[in-house]
Design a protein around this motif. Structure first.
Motif, PDB file in Angstrom:
ATOM      1  N   ALA A  87      66.242 -69.597  55.441  1.00 55.71           N
ATOM      2  CA  ALA A  87      66.914 -68.337  55.163  1.00 55.71           C
ATOM      3  C   ALA A  87      67.643 -67.802  56.384  1.00 55.71           C
ATOM      4  N   TYR A  88      67.179 -68.171  57.567  1.00 52.69           N
ATOM      5  CA  TYR A  88      67.783 -67.636  58.777  1.00 52.69           C
ATOM      6  C   TYR A  88      69.230 -68.071  58.929  1.00 52.69           C
ATOM      7  N   LYS A  89      69.534 -69.255  58.389  1.00 54.53           N
ATOM      8  CA  LYS A  89      70.892 -69.782  58.535  1.00 54.53           C
ATOM      9  C   LYS A  89      71.916 -68.964  57.765  1.00 54.53           C
ATOM     10  N   SER A 134      82.563 -67.368  48.215  1.00 54.88           N
ATOM     11  CA  SER A 134      83.465 -67.986  49.184  1.00 54.88           C
ATOM     12  C   SER A 134      83.816 -67.103  50.364  1.00 54.88           C
ATOM     13  N   ILE A 135      83.331 -65.874  50.376  1.00 57.28           N
ATOM     14  CA  ILE A 135      83.600 -65.046  51.557  1.00 57.28           C
ATOM     15  C   ILE A 135      82.390 -65.131  52.485  1.00 57.28           C
ATOM     16  N   PRO A 136      82.590 -65.622  53.703  1.00 58.37           N
ATOM     17  CA  PRO A 136      81.466 -65.784  54.635  1.00 58.37           C
ATOM     18  C   PRO A 136      80.797 -64.452  54.942  1.00 58.37           C
ATOM     19  N   PHE A 137      79.457 -64.488  55.014  1.00 55.12           N
ATOM     20  CA  PHE A 137      78.708 -63.268  55.310  1.00 55.12           C
ATOM     21  C   PHE A 137      79.100 -62.671  56.657  1.00 55.12           C
ATOM     22  N   VAL A 138      79.379 -63.530  57.640  1.00 54.43           N
ATOM     23  CA  VAL A 138      79.618 -63.024  58.995  1.00 54.43           C
ATOM     24  C   VAL A 138      80.769 -62.041  59.105  1.00 54.43           C
ATOM     25  N   ILE A 139      81.664 -62.094  58.128  1.00 58.61           N
ATOM     26  CA  ILE A 139      82.803 -61.196  58.224  1.00 58.61           C
ATOM     27  C   ILE A 139      82.338 -59.737  58.127  1.00 58.61           C
ATOM     28  N   ILE A 140      81.167 -59.545  57.483  1.00 61.51           N
ATOM     29  CA  ILE A 140      80.706 -58.166  57.299  1.00 61.51           C
ATOM     30  C   ILE A 140      80.364 -57.495  58.626  1.00 61.51           C
ATOM     31  N   CYS A 146      76.043 -60.491  68.565  1.00 59.11           N
ATOM     32  CA  CYS A 146      76.537 -61.866  68.704  1.00 59.11           C
ATOM     33  C   CYS A 146      75.383 -62.845  68.786  1.00 59.11           C
ATOM     34  N   GLY A 147      74.332 -62.444  69.496  1.00 54.45           N
ATOM     35  CA  GLY A 147      73.173 -63.313  69.623  1.00 54.45           C
ATOM     36  C   GLY A 147      72.588 -63.632  68.258  1.00 54.45           C
ATOM     37  N   ILE A 148      72.485 -62.607  67.419  1.00 54.14           N
ATOM     38  CA  ILE A 148      71.956 -62.817  66.079  1.00 54.14           C
ATOM     39  C   ILE A 148      72.836 -63.811  65.317  1.00 54.14           C
ATOM     40  N   ILE A 149      74.149 -63.588  65.390  1.00 51.43           N
ATOM     41  CA  ILE A 149      75.077 -64.453  64.649  1.00 51.43           C
ATOM     42  C   ILE A 149      75.038 -65.890  65.179  1.00 51.43           C
ATOM     43  N   ILE A 150      75.059 -66.032  66.500  1.00 53.20           N
ATOM     44  CA  ILE A 150      75.087 -67.373  67.086  1.00 53.20           C
ATOM     45  C   ILE A 150      73.827 -68.154  66.729  1.00 53.20           C
ATOM     46  N   THR A 151      72.672 -67.492  66.853  1.00 54.65           N
ATOM     47  CA  THR A 151      71.437 -68.236  66.558  1.00 54.65           C
ATOM     48  C   THR A 151      71.362 -68.589  65.081  1.00 54.65           C
ATOM     49  N   SER A 152      71.937 -67.722  64.240  1.00 53.64           N
ATOM     50  CA  SER A 152      71.942 -68.049  62.823  1.00 53.64           C
ATOM     51  C   SER A 152      72.863 -69.239  62.565  1.00 53.64           C
ATOM     52  N   HIS A 153      74.002 -69.226  63.243  1.00 52.57           N
ATOM     53  CA  HIS A 153      74.982 -70.293  63.112  1.00 52.57           C
ATOM     54  C   HIS A 153      74.375 -71.638  63.475  1.00 52.57           C
ATOM     55  N   PHE A 154      73.684 -71.687  64.602  1.00 50.27           N
ATOM     56  CA  PHE A 154      73.093 -72.944  65.059  1.00 50.27           C
ATOM     57  C   PHE A 154      71.681 -73.151  64.550  1.00 50.27           C
ATOM     58  N   ASN A 155      71.151 -72.141  63.870  1.00 54.34           N
ATOM     59  CA  ASN A 155      69.777 -72.186  63.367  1.00 54.34           C
ATOM     60  C   ASN A 155      68.784 -72.520  64.481  1.00 54.34           C
ATOM     61  N   SER A 156      69.086 -72.072  65.669  1.00 52.49           N
ATOM     62  CA  SER A 156      68.184 -72.291  66.800  1.00 52.49           C
ATOM     63  C   SER A 156      68.647 -71.369  67.929  1.00 52.49           C
ATOM     64  N   ALA A 157      67.801 -71.281  68.965  1.00 50.96           N
ATOM     65  CA  ALA A 157      68.161 -70.409  70.085  1.00 50.96           C
ATOM     66  C   ALA A 157      68.038 -71.165  71.396  1.00 50.96           C
TER      67      ALA A 157
END
Lengths: 336, 334, 496
Positions: A160-162, A171-177, A234-245
């Motif tokens: 779910a973190y991803k 089709s609209i990416p969540f990150v845009i919010i 940004c940290g939240i978004i990046i770690t979600s993007h890579f699914n890791s920290a």
């Protein structure tokens, strides 16, 4: 038609240049690889990418308008991301994903704010130059992140973190919010709050701002805190993007965000800058970055291009100012 | 009067670094008695060799009121390109030529930096950041990070030349490379330049008050060009030294070392705002950071804490220097 | 020099200036602030090139002068900020020009020390040659600058407003040094605008106004009236401000003290009063303003505004109590040059316009337009950056910025420095109007005619204590003599 012509004339020089560059990139891609570039798929993939550095650019923007700079944002982002992931990893089992994620997100923002507070204190109270403080801060925050992870990336997150960084809604990416929220928030803050105007004043003339009743220390603290919080996002978004920290994701973003704000019309000395310019610059850089991957060019060439653009855009600005000054002087002398 | 002067020297920035180094040495030594051996000095010298050259160059820039973050990139270029040319293109073996080429490339890039900063008026941080990215991007794109590990024999010969070899009680041998003469020469040259020549005083002048320097008759442009080109040349040489010591020409290894070097310079008492700095302070700063970095493990600090500890040292060091400057600015005037 | 013209990007700094200085003569370049004196000096010293006109040094025509060339030809300038190096020692600063002039490549420290000692002996200064300049007081920094200038066999010595930071004793010392130099055949040019000092020291003078050359001649050819007429373009009109008498005490200060600044200052202001505070620099006049506005708060004493005692520990406190301050240095402390007239006018009162959750730009524009009308600023709209306005109009906007905060006490430090005569008149009229409405007005100034004509009460400060309370029944000359009598050094008095 007249209206369009007029609005073009009245546009800021830097915005004009940005639009020109956007058009150039679009035209080049049209010629070189229209089939792959101008697709909905590609657009979607772009929207997945720019929020993480775009939000950082807004943090950089506020700091620069205040007369400083924030080079530690990548460090703040990674540190916040690491803390968020640690919380989710440890609490996911006991209290469930959503509560742990909420806690994690909150912690990330808090960490961002604290880092910003630290920066703001050194800059606003100890009066150490912002460049040095935030460069040091970058090392410090990165080091702290490294210490917590003991080196390798933190993995093992629930799927779910991803979602935030990689999922979409029709089709609209969540990150845009979060990105749009940040754009609207920053825009509002800079234009319509007392604090926002005070940042502009402080960046224009620190002493006059003080003499006009502006509390420069408080304003500086708030500025770097906001920047830190944006770093946390940004940290939240990046770690979600890579699914890791990890402590060193996105190190190229430091140069990138600096380039964005400079292209976006900000004056490195402070006092100037608009959200619209930065927004356009973010889009431009995303287009360029995307063009690189579509054309399958070496990603290290990107670094070269960014460096060249950074220097090039400033050279253009300076030459433009010199020509304008010469013209004014000639006109004035002719009047005599 | 004499007492005041002695007190001033004893509390000066340089002496504080010495005190810290003594304290640290005691701490390390109690955990590991092997530390109290001449071999430690040799190791420190070896580790600090390249950083010393970088730091001296960076000190010149910072004293002049500017900053240069492109020096690691310049060093990468100047260590890789000459080796590439000699081993792959010209197929010759001449270590002197390597050094000469390194200096030439360094001077050229330095001149470019100086042009941007002095003539076009671009802020030094941004200008050198741009240069750094261009060089780094170009190197990565063309080499994909692949190193050249077969160095010309003449370079290897330098690697194996020592001033002396020392055998520790433990039986291990430690040797001091001849290359150590390079930073020593630079230390002497820089000290002489800054103290004894008008050019050196000019560097302090433009760092102290650029306008005053201009009206006093200093050629500000010439001095700035000298400073950035000197950085180019010095880092060029440093890059080659680093390559010889590492026995391989890696195109991007040195990237990321800007912070360490700037930290050593600032900890050594050079003010980031310009106009103040000493060669002794910089040398001490380099050795302090080297001491800490090299011995963290011996002090019981796990590897993954190292970045943070070094970062902390940098923050403390720069805070102290800045606070001292602030105190002087606000103190009662004579 | 003849017909020198110099423009900066649309701002005409110099429009046709003629100037002549002879050997062994003390020539004064007079003119109000903003008349172009500084620019002219920069042209003479080679820091700027003139756009038009000719310049001769020692009978030889010169052009495209670089600073080092000017120095070689014997021109030495002592700027208002002294252009000294804070990060170098006294000895090095003094020897600096000599080293540069001789084109030396090597720094000879021994010689530097010797030169420094020689210069200091001649000038009569006694400063530790190894001390860093950043630790020196302003007066000592200036002494170092003078030492530096005379070391080099200067042929023409130019001093730009040399007396601004000196006590009267130091000014006398300076005149003594200059007379000595004059006897040696050096030509000296002093830029000054203070009438009395010019009469004390000058042999000949040139007057400038608004970048143009007005007149020149021997000092004997100028009486007060002609002097003021040439400097200001207007004839000296003696008016005095006399408000309707009142018993209402609106502001009161008792036993106000701050160490090393001022001691036991007390005064009372009634409705309609315009209080002038004056004194030489270092007398505490500026420091009282700083204390009342919270920049450098007082340590002892009481402040009562409209009968209520208030504490002023910060700028925030001052503003909350309705105290406003127009600072001395307009360019660095009062204006945001790149920002619009609107921004500058609203800078101190933005909070007022935060309504319904956001800033109301409409109301801000209305208010600014109203002020532009009221104070008579010449501009097509409030949008252009404030740097496009003249000095006088800029100062009006700074005052408007504070008036927009509805102050109960308005303190102005040097309100009409660098302001043209028309704007000066407007500003003074505005202040009278405010005073009569019941706003306390304090003018801190060293412009004697401004004080005598606009303040009905005056305080003369000296060495940190109030030396005298005067009313505006005194004349300018009487005020001048009240100012210049010597006394006990400041530190001792303030420490008592």
């Amino acid at each position: 038609m007249e209206k369009i012509k007029n609005s073009i004339k009245n546009m800021d020089n830097s915005i004009k240049t940005l639009w020109l560059m956007v058009i150039i990139v679009l035209v080049i891609m049209l010629i070189l690889d229209a089939a792959n570039f101008f697709t909905f798929q590609n657009l979607r993939s772009m929207v997945f990418q720019f929020p993480e550095f775009g939000i950082m650019a807004f943090g950089m923007m506020i700091c620069m308008i205040s007369g400083g700079i924030d080079l530690s944002l990548v460090g703040i982002a990674n540190l916040s991301g690491i803390i968020c992931v640690e919380i989710v990893l440890n609490l996911n089992g006991s209290i469930g994903f959503v509560p742990s994620a909420v806690l994690g997100y909150a912690a990330a923002l808090a960490v961002g704010a604290l880092c910003g507070l630290f920066n703001g204190f050194m800059i606003g109270y100890l009066k150490i130059p912002a460049m040095l403080v935030t460069l040091c801060g970058l090392e410090l925050f990165k080091g702290l992140g490294e210490a917590i992870t003991t080196g390798p990336a933190l993995t093992g997150l629930p799927d779910a973190y991803k979602l935030l960084g990689n999922g979409d809604f029709f089709s609209i990416p969540f990150v845009i919010i979060p990105f749009l929220i940040v754009v609207i928030a920053v825009s509002f803050i800079m234009r319509s709050t007392v604090y926002g105007q005070q940042v502009y004043f402080m960046g224009t003339n620190n002493e006059a701002a003080r003499y006009s009743g502006i509390n420069c220390f408080k304003t500086t603290e708030l500025t770097y805190m906001i920047s830190g919080i944006l770093g946390g996002v940004c940290g939240i978004i990046i770690t979600s993007h890579f699914n890791s920290a990890k402590s060193d994701y996105g190190t190229s973003y430091t140069l990138l965000t600096l380039l964005i704000v400079v292209l976006g019309g900000l004056n490195p000395d402070g006092g100037k800058g608009k959200v619209s310019g930065v927004l356009l610059a973010i889009i431009l850089l995303q287009l360029i970055s995307n063009a690189f991957s579509i054309l399958q060019l070496d990603s290290s060439l990107k670094q070269l291009v960014y460096g060249a653009l950074l220097i090039g855009s400033l050279l253009v600005n300076i030459m433009r100012e010199r020509v304008a000054l010469k013209r004014e002087t000639r006109l004035a002398a002719a009047k005599e | 009067m004499k007492n005041k002067k002695t007190k001033a020297i004893l509390t000066s920035n340089q002496m504080i670094i010495v005190y810290i180094m003594i304290v640290l040495s005691v701490l390390i030594g109690t955990k590991n008695s092997a530390f109290f051996d001449f071999s430690t000095v040799i190791t420190l010298c070896r580790v600090a060799l390249v950083t010393l050259i970088f730091a001296l160059a960076e000190m010149l820039v910072i004293v002049s009121g500017g900053i240069d973050v492109s020096f690691p990139a310049i060093a990468c270029l100047t260590l890789y390109l000459p080796v590439f040319l000699e081993t792959k293109i010209w197929k010759i073996d001449n270590v002197v030529l390597i050094f000469v080429l390194a200096v030439v490339f360094g001077l050229a890039i330095g001149a470019f930096n100086a042009w941007m900063i002095s003539i076009m008026g671009i802020p030094p941080l941004i200008a050198t950041l741009g240069t750094s990215s261009i060089i780094n991007g170009a190197l990565m794109a063309t080499t994909s990070g692949k190193e050249i590990s077969n160095l010309p024999a003449s370079m290897d010969a330098l690697y194996s030349s020592y001033f002396f070899t020392y055998t520790a009680p433990s039986g291990m041998t430690y040797s001091l490379s001849v290359l150590f003469i390079v930073p020593v020469i630079f230390i002497i040259l820089t000290a002489l330049l800054l103290r004894k020549t008008m050019l050196g005083r000019g560097i302090f002048a433009i760092g102290g008050d650029r306008n005053a320097a201009k009206v006093a008759g200093f050629n500000v442009r010439k001095i700035q060009f000298f400073v950035y080109m000197a950085v180019g040349a010095m880092t060029g040489i440093a890059g080659v030294c680093s390559c010889i010591l590492a026995r391989t020409a890696h195109p991007t290894n040195l990237m990321g070392s800007e912070m360490m070097v700037i930290a050593a310079v600032v900890v050594g008492g050079t003010r980031i705002t310009g106009g103040h700095g000493t060669v002794i302070g910089t040398v001490l700063g380099v050795f302090l950071i080297a001491l800490i970095e090299n011995n963290l493990i011996m002090m019981g600090v796990p590897t993954y804490w190292q970045s943070f500890v070094v970062g902390l040292v940098i923050v403390l060091g720069t805070s102290i220097t800045s606070l001292r400057a602030k105190k002087i600015a606000q103190s009662a005037k004579v | 020099m003849e017909g020198i013209k110099k423009s900066f990007g649309g701002v005409h700094a110099l429009r046709g200036v003629n100037l002549e200085v002879k050997k062994g003569e003390i020539h004064c370049l007079a003119g109000e602030n903003g008349c172009g004196k500084s620019t002219l000096i920069k042209v003479i010293s080679g820091a700027h090139d003139a756009d038009e006109g000719k310049m001769w040094i020692d009978g030889k025509e010169v052009s495209k002068l670089k600073p080092i060339d000017a120095i070689h030809m014997g021109i030495q300038v002592i700027y208002q900020d002294f252009a000294v190096f804070p990060n170098m020692t006294v000895a090095e600063n003094i020897a600096m020009n000599h080293e540069l002039m001789t084109g030396a490549k090597i720094m000879d420290w021994k010689q530097a020390h010797a030169l420094a000692k020689e210069a200091m002996d001649e000038v009569g200064a006694d400063i530790d040659p190894d001390i860093l300049l950043e630790r020196l007081s302003i007066a000592n920094k200036q002494l170092v600058a003078i030492c530096r200038a005379i070391i080099n066999d200067a042929k023409l010595l130019i001093l730009d407003e040399p007396t601004t930071a000196l006590t009267s004793k130091e000014v006398d010392k300076l005149w003594e040094i200059l007379q000595n130099l004059k006897k040696k055949g050096i030509a000296i040019m002093i830029v000054n605008h203070k009438l009395d000092e010019i009469y004390q020291i000058a042999d000949t003078l040139t007057i400038m106004r608004n970048g143009k050359y007005i007149s020149h001649g021997a000092i004997g050819e100028y009486d007060r009236a002609r002097f003021i007429h040439d400097m200001t373009g207007r004839d000296f009109v003696e008016t005095k401000y006399s408000p309707a008498p009142s018993d209402e005490v609106i502001f009161e200060v008792e036993h106000l003290s701050r160490k090393h600044a001022f001691h036991d200052v007390s005064f009372q202001m009634k409705k309609g009063d315009v209080l002038g505070i004056t004194g030489l620099l270092g007398s505490g006049r500026g420091e009282i303003g700083d204390a009342l506005f919270g920049i450098a708060p007082a340590e002892e004493g009481t402040i009562k505004l409209n009968g209520k005692e208030i504490q002023i520990r910060s700028i925030d406190d001052a503003m909350k109590n309705g105290i406003a301050y127009v600072p001395e240095d307009r360019l660095t402390q009062g204006l945001f040059l790149e920002r619009s007239i609107l921004d500058n006018t609203m800078a101190a009162s933005i909070k007022k316009y935060f309504m319904k959750g956001k800033l109301n730009y409409g109301k801000m524009e209305e208010a600014t337009d109203a002020w532009i009308q009221k104070i008579g600023v010449v501009t097509p709209s409030s949008k252009p950056p404030i740097k496009t306005l003249s000095g006088g109009n800029q100062q009006k906007v700074v005052i408007a910025k504070w008036l927009n905060t509805d102050p109960r006490l308005l303190i102005l430090n040097g309100p009409t420095v660098g302001v043209d005569i028309g704007a000066k008149y407007d500003i003074h009229a505005m202040l009278h109007e405010l005073a009569e409405k019941g706003v306390g007005i304090i003018i801190i100034s060293d412009d004697l005619s401004e004080l005598v004509q606009n303040c009905n009460q005056m305080i003369v400060m000296q060495h940190g204590i109030v030396k005298g309370h005067l009313s505006n029944s005194v004349s300018e000359d009487e005020l001048s003599s009240a100012l210049s009598a010597s006394g006990v050094p400041a530190k001792e008095a303030a420490a008592q």
